[in-house]
Motif scaffolding. Structure first.
Motif, PDB file in Angstrom:
ATOM      1  N   SER A 118      43.099  61.277  -4.052  1.00  0.00           N
ATOM      2  CA  SER A 118      42.656  62.475  -3.851  1.00  0.00           C
ATOM      3  C   SER A 118      41.232  61.831  -3.142  1.00  0.00           C
ATOM      4  N   ASP A 119      40.576  60.335  -3.599  1.00  0.00           N
ATOM      5  CA  ASP A 119      39.564  59.843  -3.720  1.00  0.00           C
ATOM      6  C   ASP A 119      39.599  58.939  -1.975  1.00  0.00           C
ATOM      7  N   HIS A 120      39.740  59.321  -1.261  1.00  0.00           N
ATOM      8  CA  HIS A 120      40.501  58.677   0.105  1.00  0.00           C
ATOM      9  C   HIS A 120      41.621  59.974   0.598  1.00  0.00           C
ATOM     10  N   LEU A 121      42.662  59.981   0.588  1.00  0.00           N
ATOM     11  CA  LEU A 121      43.181  60.967   1.351  1.00  0.00           C
ATOM     12  C   LEU A 121      42.813  62.495   1.260  1.00  0.00           C
ATOM     13  N   LEU A 122      42.719  63.901   0.800  1.00  0.00           N
ATOM     14  CA  LEU A 122      41.911  64.809   0.287  1.00  0.00           C
ATOM     15  C   LEU A 122      40.145  64.366   0.356  1.00  0.00           C
ATOM     16  N   LEU A 123      39.937  63.721   0.420  1.00  0.00           N
ATOM     17  CA  LEU A 123      38.418  63.857   0.728  1.00  0.00           C
ATOM     18  C   LEU A 123      38.539  62.859   2.035  1.00  0.00           C
ATOM     19  N   ALA A 124      39.349  62.601   2.672  1.00  0.00           N
ATOM     20  CA  ALA A 124      39.051  62.579   4.243  1.00  0.00           C
ATOM     21  C   ALA A 124      39.230  64.479   5.095  1.00  0.00           C
ATOM     22  N   MET A 144      37.187  54.976   5.017  1.00  0.00           N
ATOM     23  CA  MET A 144      37.337  53.447   4.593  1.00  0.00           C
ATOM     24  C   MET A 144      38.653  53.690   4.475  1.00  0.00           C
ATOM     25  N   SER A 145      39.084  52.407   4.299  1.00  0.00           N
ATOM     26  CA  SER A 145      40.464  52.970   3.354  1.00  0.00           C
ATOM     27  C   SER A 145      41.014  51.131   2.966  1.00  0.00           C
ATOM     28  N   PRO A 146      41.511  51.026   1.603  1.00  0.00           N
ATOM     29  CA  PRO A 146      42.099  49.823   1.998  1.00  0.00           C
ATOM     30  C   PRO A 146      43.063  49.514   2.850  1.00  0.00           C
ATOM     31  N   GLU A 147      42.691  47.369   2.830  1.00  0.00           N
ATOM     32  CA  GLU A 147      43.657  47.363   4.440  1.00  0.00           C
ATOM     33  C   GLU A 147      45.382  46.941   3.509  1.00  0.00           C
ATOM     34  N   GLY A 148      45.987  47.262   4.313  1.00  0.00           N
ATOM     35  CA  GLY A 148      47.586  47.178   4.349  1.00  0.00           C
ATOM     36  C   GLY A 148      48.051  45.752   3.595  1.00  0.00           C
ATOM     37  N   GLY A 154      50.603  46.636 -10.280  1.00  0.00           N
ATOM     38  CA  GLY A 154      49.150  47.097 -10.291  1.00  0.00           C
ATOM     39  C   GLY A 154      47.963  48.372  -9.546  1.00  0.00           C
ATOM     40  N   GLU A 155      49.092  47.836  -7.971  1.00  0.00           N
ATOM     41  CA  GLU A 155      48.175  47.978  -6.624  1.00  0.00           C
ATOM     42  C   GLU A 155      48.886  49.226  -5.948  1.00  0.00           C
ATOM     43  N   GLY A 156      49.513  49.969  -6.805  1.00  0.00           N
ATOM     44  CA  GLY A 156      50.600  50.778  -5.840  1.00  0.00           C
ATOM     45  C   GLY A 156      49.726  52.051  -5.543  1.00  0.00           C
ATOM     46  N   THR A 157      49.115  52.356  -6.082  1.00  0.00           N
ATOM     47  CA  THR A 157      48.385  53.912  -5.098  1.00  0.00           C
ATOM     48  C   THR A 157      47.036  53.075  -4.301  1.00  0.00           C
ATOM     49  N   GLU A 158      46.444  51.856  -4.021  1.00  0.00           N
ATOM     50  CA  GLU A 158      46.100  51.340  -2.575  1.00  0.00           C
ATOM     51  C   GLU A 158      47.251  51.294  -1.643  1.00  0.00           C
ATOM     52  N   SER A 159      48.015  50.645  -2.142  1.00  0.00           N
ATOM     53  CA  SER A 159      49.041  50.442  -0.989  1.00  0.00           C
ATOM     54  C   SER A 159      49.357  51.511  -0.350  1.00  0.00           C
ATOM     55  N   THR A 160      49.764  52.479  -1.263  1.00  0.00           N
ATOM     56  CA  THR A 160      50.212  54.033  -0.910  1.00  0.00           C
ATOM     57  C   THR A 160      48.818  54.366  -0.041  1.00  0.00           C
ATOM     58  N   VAL A 161      47.430  54.629  -0.575  1.00  0.00           N
ATOM     59  CA  VAL A 161      46.571  54.731   0.072  1.00  0.00           C
ATOM     60  C   VAL A 161      46.596  54.018   1.827  1.00  0.00           C
ATOM     61  N   PRO A 166      45.955  55.886   8.391  1.00  0.00           N
ATOM     62  CA  PRO A 166      46.036  56.332   9.431  1.00  0.00           C
ATOM     63  C   PRO A 166      46.915  57.011   9.772  1.00  0.00           C
ATOM     64  N   ALA A 167      47.748  57.161   9.639  1.00  0.00           N
ATOM     65  CA  ALA A 167      48.736  58.123   9.835  1.00  0.00           C
ATOM     66  C   ALA A 167      47.623  59.569   9.621  1.00  0.00           C
ATOM     67  N   LEU A 168      47.481  59.725   8.256  1.00  0.00           N
ATOM     68  CA  LEU A 168      46.278  61.043   8.142  1.00  0.00           C
ATOM     69  C   LEU A 168      44.796  60.727  10.090  1.00  0.00           C
ATOM     70  N   ILE A 169      44.669  59.510   9.602  1.00  0.00           N
ATOM     71  CA  ILE A 169      43.107  59.669  10.884  1.00  0.00           C
ATOM     72  C   ILE A 169      43.607  60.060  11.646  1.00  0.00           C
ATOM     73  N   ALA A 170      45.227  59.955  12.791  1.00  0.00           N
ATOM     74  CA  ALA A 170      45.591  60.087  14.145  1.00  0.00           C
ATOM     75  C   ALA A 170      45.552  61.547  14.060  1.00  0.00           C
ATOM     76  N   ASN A 171      46.318  62.098  13.005  1.00  0.00           N
ATOM     77  CA  ASN A 171      46.278  63.951  12.969  1.00  0.00           C
ATOM     78  C   ASN A 171      45.087  63.691  13.169  1.00  0.00           C
TER      79      ASN A 171
END
Length: 253
Positions: A118-124, A144-148, A154-161, A166-171
């Motif tokens: 939610s810190d990135h996806l739902l907030l957007a 802003m988001s992490p770079e893929g 240990g960084e699973g949520t970061e790579s998922t976000v 990008p798909a969320l932003i395009a929509n």
């Protein structure tokens, strides 16, 4: 033989003269650097932070901000209340709130996973919902988001976000048009947040990046701010993701 006359530098009007820029997460780091650059380009700024602390008040004073607000941007009710109190029409909103979340996916609790996403996806989504009707046509929502990169334990949520944003932003760009929606995906940026996360390892990380990055220096908040201002001022940009990492992806194994 006389030297040819030197041309006088061309006059350039400030790129955001008279516009209003809202920075959610503007008390330090990338948010503050962006607000500072926007102010230098003639914009009025509104700053928010998680806490009504000295950093937020100092930033507001230094930039002669129109106003400040302290609230949790990941709380939909608080975010809605903030947008409801904004001027009727604003020009740009940049959201830098939300930090990284590390840990093995299967070892994180459901609440931790929900918070990390939610810190990135739902907030957007919530920011876009509340900005609709307040950001002028042609204005900008910038996230802003992490770079893929390669998946890392240990960084699973970061790579998922990083993959999802990008798909969320395009929509969102399609749904909010003619308001423009864009994303900055950042690698390591030398900010107070990075310092707090790395602690005593910070200088080691800086040295490693200086030695390996093609730009031969560490990317700083001011570099991201310069990109943010370009995205705000270039009215042809929407629905896109802009990576900034100093060439880190080019040299990563």
């Amino acid at each position: 033989m006389t030297a040819p006359p030197t041309a006088a530098p061309a006059h350039r009007d400030p790129e955001l003269l008279g516009q209003t820029v809202v920075v959610i997460g503007g008390s330090s780091g990338i948010g503050l650097a962006t607000a500072t650059r926007a102010r230098a380009e003639g914009a009025n700024v509104i700053l928010t932070g998680l806490h009504a602390n000295d950093a937020l008040q100092r930033a507001a004073h230094d930039l002669d901000a129109l106003s400040t607000a302290a609230f949790d941007a990941n709380d939909p009710a608080q975010l809605e209340q903030f947008f409801a109190g904004l001027p009727k029409e604003i020009d740009h909103v940049m959201v830098t709130a939300g930090g990284p979340h590390y840990g093995r996916l299967l070892e994180m609790t459901s609440d931790e996973l929900r918070h990390a996403l939610s810190d990135h996806l739902l907030l957007a989504i919530e920011a876009a919902r509340n900005a609709a009707g307040r950001v002028r046509p042609g204005g900008t929502l910038l996230f802003m988001s992490p770079e893929g990169g390669r998946p890392t334990v240990g960084e699973g949520t970061e790579s998922t976000v990083a993959a999802a944003m990008p798909a969320l932003i395009a929509n969102l760009a399609l749904e909010l048009a003619p308001v423009r929606v864009n994303l900055i995906a950042a690698g390591f940026i030398d900010t107070p947040l990075s310092a707090s996360l790395l602690g005593s390892d910070l200088e080691k990380r800086r040295d490693q990046l200086r030695a390996t990055l093609p730009i031969q220096r560490v990317v700083e908040a001011a570099d991201v701010a310069a990109l943010a201002l370009h995205i705000m001022s270039n009215a042809a940009l929407t629905g896109e993701t802009y990576n900034i990492d100093g060439g880190q992806k080019l040299v990563s194994a």
